[in-house]
Design a protein around this motif. Structure first.
Motif, PDB file in Angstrom:
ATOM      1  N   MET A   1     -92.193   3.262  -5.534  1.00  8.02           N
ATOM      2  CA  MET A   1     -92.819   3.410  -4.224  1.00  8.02           C
ATOM      3  C   MET A   1     -93.891   2.341  -4.012  1.00  8.02           C
ATOM      4  SD  MET A   1     -92.859   4.919  -1.326  1.00  8.02           S
ATOM      5  CE  MET A   1     -91.911   6.388  -1.562  1.00  8.02           C
ATOM      6  N   ILE A   2     -94.652   2.032  -5.057  1.00  6.43           N
ATOM      7  CA  ILE A   2     -95.660   0.975  -4.951  1.00  6.43           C
ATOM      8  C   ILE A   2     -94.982  -0.375  -4.750  1.00  6.43           C
ATOM      9  CG2 ILE A   2     -97.530  -0.237  -6.152  1.00  6.43           C
ATOM     10  CD1 ILE A   2     -98.139   2.479  -7.567  1.00  6.43           C
ATOM     11  N   THR A   3     -93.890  -0.612  -5.459  1.00  5.14           N
ATOM     12  CA  THR A   3     -93.145  -1.865  -5.296  1.00  5.14           C
ATOM     13  C   THR A   3     -92.648  -2.006  -3.865  1.00  5.14           C
ATOM     14  OG1 THR A   3     -92.511  -1.940  -7.626  1.00  5.14           O
ATOM     15  CG2 THR A   3     -91.114  -3.166  -6.085  1.00  5.14           C
TER      16      THR A   3
ATOM     17  N   THR B   1     -93.973  -0.563  -1.233  1.00  6.06           N
ATOM     18  CA  THR B   1     -95.190  -0.786  -0.453  1.00  6.06           C
ATOM     19  C   THR B   1     -95.584  -2.257  -0.508  1.00  6.06           C
ATOM     20  OG1 THR B   1     -96.028   1.468  -0.691  1.00  6.06           O
ATOM     21  CG2 THR B   1     -97.675  -0.257  -0.377  1.00  6.06           C
ATOM     22  N   ASN B   2     -95.538  -2.841  -1.705  1.00  8.30           N
ATOM     23  CA  ASN B   2     -95.909  -4.249  -1.859  1.00  8.30           C
ATOM     24  C   ASN B   2     -94.953  -5.172  -1.111  1.00  8.30           C
ATOM     25  OD1 ASN B   2     -98.111  -3.551  -3.408  1.00  8.30           O
ATOM     26  ND2 ASN B   2     -97.012  -3.760  -5.339  1.00  8.30           N
ATOM     27  N   GLU B   3     -93.686  -4.804  -1.034  1.00  6.24           N
ATOM     28  CA  GLU B   3     -92.722  -5.585  -0.251  1.00  6.24           C
ATOM     29  C   GLU B   3     -93.080  -5.540   1.232  1.00  6.24           C
ATOM     30  OE1 GLU B   3     -88.953  -3.907  -1.396  1.00  6.24           O
ATOM     31  OE2 GLU B   3     -89.029  -4.822  -3.393  1.00  6.24           O
ATOM     32  N   VAL B   4     -93.505  -4.376   1.709  1.00 12.95           N
ATOM     33  CA  VAL B   4     -93.934  -4.255   3.103  1.00 12.95           C
ATOM     34  C   VAL B   4     -95.173  -5.121   3.334  1.00 12.95           C
ATOM     35  CG1 VAL B   4     -94.816  -2.677   4.878  1.00 12.95           C
ATOM     36  CG2 VAL B   4     -92.927  -1.952   3.379  1.00 12.95           C
ATOM     37  N   TYR B   5     -96.130  -5.070   2.405  1.00 10.49           N
ATOM     38  CA  TYR B   5     -97.325  -5.911   2.522  1.00 10.49           C
ATOM     39  C   TYR B   5     -96.943  -7.389   2.593  1.00 10.49           C
ATOM     40  CZ  TYR B   5    -100.437  -1.972   1.299  1.00 10.49           C
ATOM     41  OH  TYR B   5    -101.149  -0.787   1.274  1.00 10.49           O
ATOM     42  N   ALA B   6     -95.971  -7.795   1.784  1.00 13.21           N
ATOM     43  CA  ALA B   6     -95.541  -9.197   1.775  1.00 13.21           C
ATOM     44  C   ALA B   6     -94.915  -9.585   3.115  1.00 13.21           C
ATOM     45  CB  ALA B   6     -94.558  -9.445   0.627  1.00 13.21           C
TER      46      ALA B   6
ATOM     47  N   THR C   1     -99.789   4.941   6.258  1.00 12.18           N
ATOM     48  CA  THR C   1    -100.362   4.505   7.535  1.00 12.18           C
ATOM     49  C   THR C   1     -99.886   3.089   7.827  1.00 12.18           C
ATOM     50  OG1 THR C   1    -102.362   3.647   6.472  1.00 12.18           O
ATOM     51  CG2 THR C   1    -102.463   5.905   7.283  1.00 12.18           C
ATOM     52  N   ARG C   2    -100.012   2.653   9.043  1.00 12.90           N
ATOM     53  CA  ARG C   2     -99.694   1.288   9.476  1.00 12.90           C
ATOM     54  C   ARG C   2     -98.271   0.868   9.101  1.00 12.90           C
ATOM     55  NH1 ARG C   2    -104.521  -2.383   7.296  1.00 12.90           N
ATOM     56  NH2 ARG C   2    -103.606  -1.733   5.324  1.00 12.90           N
ATOM     57  N   GLY C   3     -97.361   1.852   8.989  1.00 14.77           N
ATOM     58  CA  GLY C   3     -95.985   1.539   8.637  1.00 14.77           C
ATOM     59  C   GLY C   3     -95.778   1.254   7.159  1.00 14.77           C
ATOM     60  N   VAL C   4     -96.733   1.689   6.327  1.00 11.51           N
ATOM     61  CA  VAL C   4     -96.692   1.446   4.885  1.00 11.51           C
ATOM     62  C   VAL C   4     -96.669   2.795   4.164  1.00 11.51           C
ATOM     63  CG1 VAL C   4     -97.862   0.320   2.946  1.00 11.51           C
ATOM     64  CG2 VAL C   4     -98.045  -0.656   5.248  1.00 11.51           C
ATOM     65  N   PRO C   5     -95.709   3.015   3.245  1.00  7.43           N
ATOM     66  CA  PRO C   5     -95.575   4.333   2.618  1.00  7.43           C
ATOM     67  C   PRO C   5     -96.773   4.790   1.783  1.00  7.43           C
ATOM     68  CG  PRO C   5     -93.940   2.777   1.739  1.00  7.43           C
ATOM     69  CD  PRO C   5     -94.677   2.085   2.826  1.00  7.43           C
TER      70      PRO C   5
END
Length: 174
Positions: free
Chosen positions: A14-16, A18-23, A154-158
């Motif tokens: 799930m963190i991975t 999330t990090n893809e969304v951040y990227a 939030t902000r479209g991030v899990p």
């Protein structure tokens, strides 16, 4: 001795994600740190024999020009986070990262409760240090409500942990 390997794999996935969304949003560059392996022997056919070594953290990267270090932990316990879920090498790494100015924290999941918390590394280090001189060997669940932040989608991030990092940066307590 309990075996804790792979307990947090769903959390790490799930963190991975999330990090893809951040990227994609160009908010941060955070990656999963590869599991260190010591190569013992390479046979003529290309077969590699090795042993998995202890790791220091799970994720590393950059956010707003700052180094970021994240350790992910999951527990099925509903009353506390046992310190036996971590080890001295990880504590020492977190301590060094803080000393050098990295944004350093844990993401701790209470899997049976469906809750995930942003935990400042200093909190874990303080409890660890006290445990070494006879203090409690765990962080009580109540401390998570008092001293940590619940990570929410939030902000479209899990698991939008950066929203909490930003809050701490804005209050200069990161």
């Amino acid at each position: 001795m309990p075996i804790y390997a792979n307990r947090g794999m769903a959390l790490e996935e799930m963190i991975t994600f999330t990090n893809e969304v951040y990227a994609v949003k160009n908010w941060a560059d955070v990656e999963k740190k590869p599991t260190p392996v010591k190569i013992l022997k390479v046979s003529a056919g290309g077969r590699v024999d090795g042993v998995i070594q202890k790791s220091t953290i799970d994720f590393y990267g950059t956010f707003r020009g700052r180094s970021i270090r994240i350790e992910a932990k999951s527990t099925k316990d509903t009353k506390k986070f046992p310190l036996e879920n971590t080890d001295e090498e990880q504590i020492n790494y977190l301590r060094k990262s803080l000393k050098h100015g990295a944004l350093t924290f844990l993401i701790i999941e209470f899997s049976k409760l469906g809750e995930v918390y942003y935990v400042p590394a200093q909190l874990l280090i303080d409890v660890w240090d006290k445990s070494c001189v006879g203090g409690p060997k765990s962080i009580p669940y109540s401390a998570f409500h008092l001293e940590c932040d619940l990570i929410k989608p939030t902000r479209g991030v899990p698991l939008d942990y950066l929203a909490i990092v930003e809050k701490h940066l804005n209050t200069k307590s990161a």
